[in-house]
Design a protein around this motif. Structure first.
Motif, mmCIF file in Angstrom:
data_model
loop_
_atom_site.group_PDB
_atom_site.id
_atom_site.type_symbol
_atom_site.label_atom_id
_atom_site.label_comp_id
_atom_site.label_asym_id
_atom_site.label_seq_id
_atom_site.Cartn_x
_atom_site.Cartn_y
_atom_site.Cartn_z
ATOM 1 N N ASP A 254 30.738 44.021 39.486
ATOM 2 C CA ASP A 254 30.506 43.545 40.846
ATOM 3 C C ASP A 254 31.070 44.527 41.867
ATOM 4 N N ASN A 255 32.266 45.058 41.594
ATOM 5 C CA ASN A 255 32.876 46.027 42.498
ATOM 6 C C ASN A 255 32.070 47.326 42.540
ATOM 7 N N PHE A 299 44.149 47.958 43.160
ATOM 8 C CA PHE A 299 44.401 46.902 42.193
ATOM 9 C C PHE A 299 45.352 45.845 42.732
ATOM 10 N N GLU A 300 45.845 46.029 43.955
ATOM 11 C CA GLU A 300 46.675 45.026 44.580
ATOM 12 C C GLU A 300 45.797 43.953 45.212
ATOM 13 N N ARG A 301 46.384 42.808 45.457
ATOM 14 C CA ARG A 301 45.626 41.714 46.066
ATOM 15 C C ARG A 301 45.217 42.091 47.477
ATOM 16 N N PHE A 302 43.949 41.943 47.761
ATOM 17 C CA PHE A 302 43.346 42.262 49.052
ATOM 18 C C PHE A 302 43.403 43.760 49.355
ATOM 19 N N GLY A 303 43.692 44.559 48.329
ATOM 20 C CA GLY A 303 43.630 46.000 48.535
ATOM 21 C C GLY A 303 42.244 46.496 48.167
ATOM 22 N N ARG A 304 41.557 47.119 49.097
ATOM 23 C CA ARG A 304 40.179 47.531 48.857
ATOM 24 C C ARG A 304 39.841 48.700 49.751
ATOM 25 N N SER A 305 38.788 49.391 49.371
ATOM 26 C CA SER A 305 38.277 50.491 50.185
ATOM 27 C C SER A 305 36.954 50.067 50.795
ATOM 28 N N ALA A 306 36.444 50.894 51.679
ATOM 29 C CA ALA A 306 35.220 50.525 52.398
ATOM 30 C C ALA A 306 34.030 50.521 51.457
ATOM 31 N N LEU A 317 39.929 40.753 45.765
ATOM 32 C CA LEU A 317 40.707 40.148 44.696
ATOM 33 C C LEU A 317 40.168 40.471 43.311
ATOM 34 N N GLY A 318 38.939 40.974 43.214
ATOM 35 C CA GLY A 318 38.316 41.202 41.911
ATOM 36 C C GLY A 318 39.098 42.162 41.040
ATOM 37 N N LEU A 319 39.504 43.306 41.592
ATOM 38 C CA LEU A 319 40.242 44.289 40.802
ATOM 39 C C LEU A 319 41.638 43.797 40.457
ATOM 40 N N ALA A 320 42.244 42.993 41.341
ATOM 41 C CA ALA A 320 43.552 42.413 41.032
ATOM 42 C C ALA A 320 43.448 41.471 39.839
#
Length: 358
Positions: A254-255, A299-306, A317-320
């Motif tokens: 999904d990511n 991989f942290e919660r709510f850590g994401r790139s554009a 949250l998916g990667l976390a």
């Protein structure tokens, strides 16, 4: 031959029980010895002088009380400071620290107290950040859904399929966020047991990719990204909790789809690991990739790139969740080097009991 420094270190450590500066027991023992010595000295003075024994006894009591008060103050001071800090922590102030320059058991207790206070402060900060992030994530789909429904109610927009599809996408996004938060809560509380078993990798991953293809167009992923499966050897067998692994692979796919360019390609690659029934799993996309400085943060919660053009940012949250599920297996997940796009590598240890036997 044992080094001289090591011998001296052992000797110094063995002296600790009798060193009043490094042991409370030794300090109390020294207090008793000093008190007895003072009393004995004053008694001897009384025997060889004209001073009355009552005066000597009174002086002995006063001297003993002074020495005892001095020692007791030194022992009670760090305890009083820890009590004040504990009361501040009970009121929600976790910034207080105990400043005790001691090398005895009270000094060790003060160090442990400061470490506990730091952990509680970090946990409180993470809790506040989580509440703020969750509030922000919930506000976005709720506000969008409310705007769509208000437009329909006010007659600004019609309840046509396009408008309802927009509302449905926001509802699904809200549902995914709640589902991810529940998964993280279960993982944090340790209520997700592992049910590991042997399974054939090709049909298993084929089913995961089939589900991902079926959900295209339902708000979960885009319809223009092609999914490709590469398993070698074809009869590869692994050992893991298939339900948790499904969670990992589904979130990684999904990511990857979200960050893929238009008409991009996502490849899921599986290879045998180094130990029996171990598995090395890769998910590759053709998107912009992840900068090296952000490879741990994603991989942290709510850590994401554009996201890439045409995708959405997801819940963050998916990667976390994927990392927690891999950690439950005792495996590892990381962003690996790739000449193009993003390459996430998952390593599962397999059947560790069989590895120990071999």
């Amino acid at each position: 031959m044992v080094p001289r420094q090591s011998l001296w270190g052992r000797f110094w450590e063995n002296l600790r029980p009798v060193d009043p500066r490094r042991s409370v027991k030794a300090a109390l023992g020294a207090l008793v010895i000093v008190t007895v010595a003072i009393t004995t000295a004053l008694t001897i003075v009384a025997l060889y002088s004209a001073i009355e024994l009552r005066v000597i006894a009174l002086l002995a009591v006063i001297a003993s009380l002074v020495v005892t008060q001095f020692v007791a103050h030194g022992l009670a001071e760090p305890l009083d400071e820890m009590t004040d800090a504990a009361r501040s922590m009970a009121r929600g102030d976790y910034s207080r620290r105990v400043r005790v320059q001691r090398r005895d058991e009270l000094g060790e207790l003060a160090d442990a107290f400061n470490l506990m206070a730091a952990d509680l402060e970090a946990a409180d900060r993470h809790r506040k950040e989580l509440v703020a992030n969750v509030s922000h994530e919930l506000r976005t789909p709720i506000a969008a859904l409310r705007a769509v429904l208000e437009n329909v109610v006010d007659g600004v927009s019609r309840a046509d399929p396009a408008t309802m599809d927009t509302a449905l996408r926001q509802t699904e996004r809200l549902g995914r966020l709640v589902e991810h938060l529940l998964d993280l809560s279960r993982l944090d509380n340790g209520v997700v047991p592992l049910h590991t078993r042997r399974f054939e990798v090709w049909p298993y991953l084929s089913g995961v990719l089939k589900e991902a293809n079926m959900t295209k167009g339902e708000g979960r992923s885009r319809t223009d990204v092609h999914l490709h499966l590469d398993v070698s050897p074809p009869g590869l067998v692994a050992y893991a909790d298939t339900e948790r692994l499904h969670q990992v692979v589904a979130n990684l796919i999904d990511n990857a789809v979200k960050h893929s360019p238009p008409h991009g390609r996502v490849t899921v690659r599986a290879r045998p690991g180094r130990s029996p029934l171990a598995l090395e799993l890769e998910v590759l996309d053709e998107g912009p990739g992840i900068p090296e400085a952000d490879r741990e943060r994603v991989f942290e919660r709510f850590g994401r790139s554009a996201p890439a053009e045409g995708g959405d940012g997801g819940t963050g949250l998916g990667l976390a969740i994927a990392r927690w599920a891999v950690d439950l297996h005792g495996g590892r997940i990381r962003v690996a080097e790739s000449p193009r796009g993003c390459r996430i590598l998952v390593t599962l240890p397999g059947d560790t009991s069989k590895a120990e036997l071999t």
